[in-house]
Design an enzyme around this catalytic site. Structure first.
Site, short mmCIF file in Angstrom:
data_model
loop_
_atom_site.label_atom_id
_atom_site.label_comp_id
_atom_site.label_asym_id
_atom_site.label_seq_id
_atom_site.Cartn_x
_atom_site.Cartn_y
_atom_site.Cartn_z
N SER A 160 5.31 -0.84 -4.67
CA SER A 160 6.50 -1.67 -4.52
C SER A 160 6.53 -2.78 -5.56
O SER A 160 6.54 -2.51 -6.75
CB SER A 160 6.58 -2.20 -3.09
OG SER A 160 7.87 -2.65 -2.78
N ASP A 171 9.49 3.41 -0.44
CA ASP A 171 8.41 2.46 -0.70
C ASP A 171 7.08 2.97 -0.12
O ASP A 171 7.00 3.39 1.03
CB ASP A 171 8.80 1.14 -0.02
CG ASP A 171 7.93 -0.03 -0.40
OD1 ASP A 171 6.70 0.14 -0.48
OD2 ASP A 171 8.47 -1.13 -0.59
#
Length: 256
Positions: free
Chosen positions: A42, A154
């Site tokens: 991320s 993510d």
């Protein structure tokens, strides 16, 4: 002369709190700590990936402090997230020089989750901006991202800090940086989104607290009070990243 050990830097998920990774890299450079390999998830994938292109960390800092978020946010209600992510994708293509991961200055990998299989995918080859875009696809915020027929979100829920991947890429010493929630007391949220965020933090921490034991050094900048969705706290997070890293320099040098 004895050959030094290869150092892998592992940068965690954490949304805007991940600006602390800039401070970490700055402090490592100032103290002549080498970075041979980078893995991230991320926001860690974003900062680490841009740095791995050879971009100067001071330039990254200045860009982060001055970027206008309004120019890169494209709201949507039908693509699986509040943000479609096309403007961010276009920006990533520019700031990474449209490089492939194979063209980077050092081995790099970032983690995302395959939305069909539920398995973690570590991107260590292929288009860099595409891999980062997949890794930053925070559930409910950014729309999931498709690469070669597979859809990704993510990687944070299952691979907040991809430490093992850094070792697979050749790291003999791993420095992991965690900017996410680590079990501290939190205020009771006042809405459904806040409750969902808390629940995700609880689940992610349950997995990450076991995975992080594989790191040789763990740096935990004190950024919990920063709003993870407010880029205006960038400066505070960078400074905390520097502070936390400087406190660990002696321990890192002992390992080197």
């Amino acid at each position: 002369m004895e050959k030094r050990k290869k150092v892998g830097l592992v940068l965690s998920a954490g949304a805007a709190r991940g600006f602390a990774h800039i401070g970490v890299i700055k402090a490592l450079k100032e103290n002549d700590i080498p970075i041979d390999i980078i893995t991230g998830t991320s926001m860690g994938a974003l900062i680490g990936g841009i740095y791995a292109t050879g971009t100067d960390i001071d330039y990254i800092e200045q860009y982060a402090r001055n970027v206008s978020m309004s120019k890169i946010l494209d709201f949507s209600i039908k693509d699986g997230g509040f943000l479609r992510g096309k403007k961010v994708e276009d920006l990533l293509r520019i700031v990474t020089g449209n490089k492939s991961i194979e063209q980077l200055d050092m081995p790099f990998s970032c983690a995302a989750i395959n939305l069909r299989t539920g398995q973690v995918k570590d991107f260590d080859q292929g288009g860099l901006y595409e891999a980062i875009r997949a890794s930053i696809s925070m559930p409910g915020v950014f729309a999931p991202y498709m690469i070669e027929g597979e859809t990704y979100i993510d990687g944070g829920p299952l691979s907040r800090m991809p430490i093992r991947k850094a070792k697979e890429l050749g790291a003999e010493i791993t420095i992991a940086v965690d900017v996410s929630w680590r079990g501290q007391d939190m205020e009771i949220p006042g809405n459904a989104i806040g409750v969902l965020r808390h629940a995700l933090s609880f689940a992610t921490w349950a997995i990450s607290r076991e995975q992080e034991k594989e790191a040789d050094i763990l740096i935990t900048p004190d950024v919990l009070k920063a709003n993870p969705f407010n880029a205006k706290e960038c400066g505070f997070c960078i400074e905390e990243g520097e502070k936390a890293t400087r406190a660990m320099i002696d321990d890192i040098k002992k390992l080197l």
